[in-house]
Design a protein around this motif. Structure first.
Motif, PDB file in Angstrom:
ATOM      1  N   GLU A  27      -5.660   7.680   2.827  1.00  0.00           N
ATOM      2  CA  GLU A  27      -7.004   7.858   3.350  1.00  0.00           C
ATOM      3  C   GLU A  27      -7.045   9.152   4.162  1.00  0.00           C
ATOM      4  O   GLU A  27      -6.029   9.834   4.300  1.00  0.00           O
ATOM      5  CB  GLU A  27      -7.388   6.663   4.217  1.00  0.00           C
ATOM      6  N   GLU A  28      -8.169   9.447   4.716  1.00  0.00           N
ATOM      7  CA  GLU A  28      -8.342  10.685   5.478  1.00  0.00           C
ATOM      8  C   GLU A  28      -7.463  10.707   6.726  1.00  0.00           C
ATOM      9  O   GLU A  28      -6.948  11.759   7.112  1.00  0.00           O
ATOM     10  CB  GLU A  28      -9.815  10.829   5.875  1.00  0.00           C
ATOM     11  N   VAL A  29      -7.264   9.559   7.368  1.00  0.00           N
ATOM     12  CA  VAL A  29      -6.533   9.533   8.637  1.00  0.00           C
ATOM     13  C   VAL A  29      -5.237   8.732   8.599  1.00  0.00           C
ATOM     14  O   VAL A  29      -4.541   8.642   9.605  1.00  0.00           O
ATOM     15  CB  VAL A  29      -7.436   8.977   9.768  1.00  0.00           C
ATOM     16  N   LYS A  30      -4.891   8.141   7.450  1.00  0.00           N
ATOM     17  CA  LYS A  30      -3.632   7.389   7.381  1.00  0.00           C
ATOM     18  C   LYS A  30      -3.190   7.203   5.935  1.00  0.00           C
ATOM     19  O   LYS A  30      -3.992   7.296   5.001  1.00  0.00           O
ATOM     20  CB  LYS A  30      -3.751   6.038   8.077  1.00  0.00           C
ATOM     21  N   ALA A  31      -1.902   6.953   5.786  1.00  0.00           N
ATOM     22  CA  ALA A  31      -1.325   6.621   4.487  1.00  0.00           C
ATOM     23  C   ALA A  31      -0.703   5.231   4.612  1.00  0.00           C
ATOM     24  O   ALA A  31      -0.026   4.937   5.598  1.00  0.00           O
ATOM     25  CB  ALA A  31      -0.266   7.638   4.085  1.00  0.00           C
ATOM     26  N   ILE A  32      -0.955   4.383   3.631  1.00  0.00           N
ATOM     27  CA  ILE A  32      -0.470   3.006   3.665  1.00  0.00           C
ATOM     28  C   ILE A  32       0.357   2.750   2.414  1.00  0.00           C
ATOM     29  O   ILE A  32      -0.069   3.055   1.302  1.00  0.00           O
ATOM     30  CB  ILE A  32      -1.639   2.010   3.733  1.00  0.00           C
ATOM     31  N   ILE A  33       1.558   2.185   2.608  1.00  0.00           N
ATOM     32  CA  ILE A  33       2.422   1.800   1.495  1.00  0.00           C
ATOM     33  C   ILE A  33       2.711   0.311   1.638  1.00  0.00           C
ATOM     34  O   ILE A  33       3.284  -0.127   2.641  1.00  0.00           O
ATOM     35  CB  ILE A  33       3.737   2.594   1.508  1.00  0.00           C
ATOM     36  N   GLU A  34       2.284  -0.476   0.655  1.00  0.00           N
ATOM     37  CA  GLU A  34       2.524  -1.921   0.663  1.00  0.00           C
ATOM     38  C   GLU A  34       3.633  -2.242  -0.338  1.00  0.00           C
ATOM     39  O   GLU A  34       3.668  -1.689  -1.429  1.00  0.00           O
ATOM     40  CB  GLU A  34       1.267  -2.681   0.260  1.00  0.00           C
ATOM     41  N   VAL A  35       4.529  -3.147   0.049  1.00  0.00           N
ATOM     42  CA  VAL A  35       5.620  -3.576  -0.821  1.00  0.00           C
ATOM     43  C   VAL A  35       5.427  -5.054  -1.114  1.00  0.00           C
ATOM     44  O   VAL A  35       5.291  -5.865  -0.203  1.00  0.00           O
ATOM     45  CB  VAL A  35       6.994  -3.328  -0.153  1.00  0.00           C
ATOM     46  N   GLN A  36       5.413  -5.385  -2.416  1.00  0.00           N
ATOM     47  CA  GLN A  36       5.180  -6.763  -2.851  1.00  0.00           C
ATOM     48  C   GLN A  36       6.263  -7.166  -3.839  1.00  0.00           C
ATOM     49  O   GLN A  36       6.740  -6.340  -4.603  1.00  0.00           O
ATOM     50  CB  GLN A  36       3.826  -6.882  -3.540  1.00  0.00           C
ATOM     51  N   ASP A  37       6.634  -8.446  -3.818  1.00  0.00           N
ATOM     52  CA  ASP A  37       7.571  -8.911  -4.846  1.00  0.00           C
ATOM     53  C   ASP A  37       6.836  -9.635  -5.961  1.00  0.00           C
ATOM     54  O   ASP A  37       7.439 -10.153  -6.881  1.00  0.00           O
ATOM     55  CB  ASP A  37       8.689  -9.773  -4.258  1.00  0.00           C
ATOM     56  N   GLY A  38       5.556  -9.636  -5.896  1.00  0.00           N
ATOM     57  CA  GLY A  38       4.682 -10.183  -6.926  1.00  0.00           C
ATOM     58  C   GLY A  38       3.294  -9.631  -6.671  1.00  0.00           C
ATOM     59  O   GLY A  38       3.055  -8.984  -5.650  1.00  0.00           O
ATOM     60  N   VAL A  39       2.392  -9.871  -7.559  1.00  0.00           N
ATOM     61  CA  VAL A  39       1.064  -9.297  -7.422  1.00  0.00           C
ATOM     62  C   VAL A  39       0.382  -9.752  -6.136  1.00  0.00           C
ATOM     63  O   VAL A  39      -0.354  -9.011  -5.509  1.00  0.00           O
ATOM     64  CB  VAL A  39       0.210  -9.653  -8.661  1.00  0.00           C
ATOM     65  N   GLU A  40       0.659 -10.968  -5.690  1.00  0.00           N
ATOM     66  CA  GLU A  40      -0.034 -11.501  -4.512  1.00  0.00           C
ATOM     67  C   GLU A  40       0.887 -11.757  -3.320  1.00  0.00           C
ATOM     68  O   GLU A  40       0.440 -12.237  -2.305  1.00  0.00           O
ATOM     69  CB  GLU A  40      -0.724 -12.817  -4.901  1.00  0.00           C
ATOM     70  N   ASN A  41       2.179 -11.452  -3.433  1.00  0.00           N
ATOM     71  CA  ASN A  41       3.123 -11.785  -2.360  1.00  0.00           C
ATOM     72  C   ASN A  41       3.528 -10.529  -1.592  1.00  0.00           C
ATOM     73  O   ASN A  41       4.484  -9.849  -1.939  1.00  0.00           O
ATOM     74  CB  ASN A  41       4.358 -12.481  -2.941  1.00  0.00           C
ATOM     75  N   LEU A  42       2.807 -10.229  -0.522  1.00  0.00           N
ATOM     76  CA  LEU A  42       3.034  -9.043   0.297  1.00  0.00           C
ATOM     77  C   LEU A  42       4.253  -9.254   1.201  1.00  0.00           C
ATOM     78  O   LEU A  42       4.321 -10.221   1.953  1.00  0.00           O
ATOM     79  CB  LEU A  42       1.794  -8.762   1.145  1.00  0.00           C
ATOM     80  N   LEU A  43       5.238  -8.350   1.104  1.00  0.00           N
ATOM     81  CA  LEU A  43       6.442  -8.431   1.934  1.00  0.00           C
ATOM     82  C   LEU A  43       6.346  -7.574   3.183  1.00  0.00           C
ATOM     83  O   LEU A  43       6.777  -7.974   4.258  1.00  0.00           O
ATOM     84  CB  LEU A  43       7.668  -7.991   1.125  1.00  0.00           C
TER      85      LEU A  43
END
Length: 76
Positions: A27-43
């Motif tokens: 985004e304009e003011v931040k970068a976000i990296i999400e790690v998941q072990d499945g499509v719906e399971n956010l680690l």
């Protein structure tokens, strides 16, 4: 506000069938990296921002219900 840039990746082990999904949003003011072990399971989530000239990494291990960790990476 500009439209965020998003990209999805799959990181797979070289010696097994283990894999994780990496969802990135810049985004304009931040970068976000999400790690998941499945499509719906956010680690966990790594969020990069700039606060008062410092580059800050905020680590949230959502799957483990830990408190967020904030680390100053460098000063601009």
């Amino acid at each position: 506000m500009k439209t965020p840039i998003c990209a999805n990746f799959i990181l797979q082990s070289t010696d097994s069938n283990d894999k994780i999904f990496i969802v990135t949003t810049i985004e304009e003011v931040k970068a976000i990296i999400e790690v998941q072990d499945g499509v719906e399971n956010l680690l966990g989530v790594l969020e990069l921002t700039i606060e008062q000239g410092d580059v800050i990494a905020k680590i949230l291990r959502v799957g483990y219900k830990e408190k967020p960790i904030k680390i100053k990476l460098c000063t601009l």
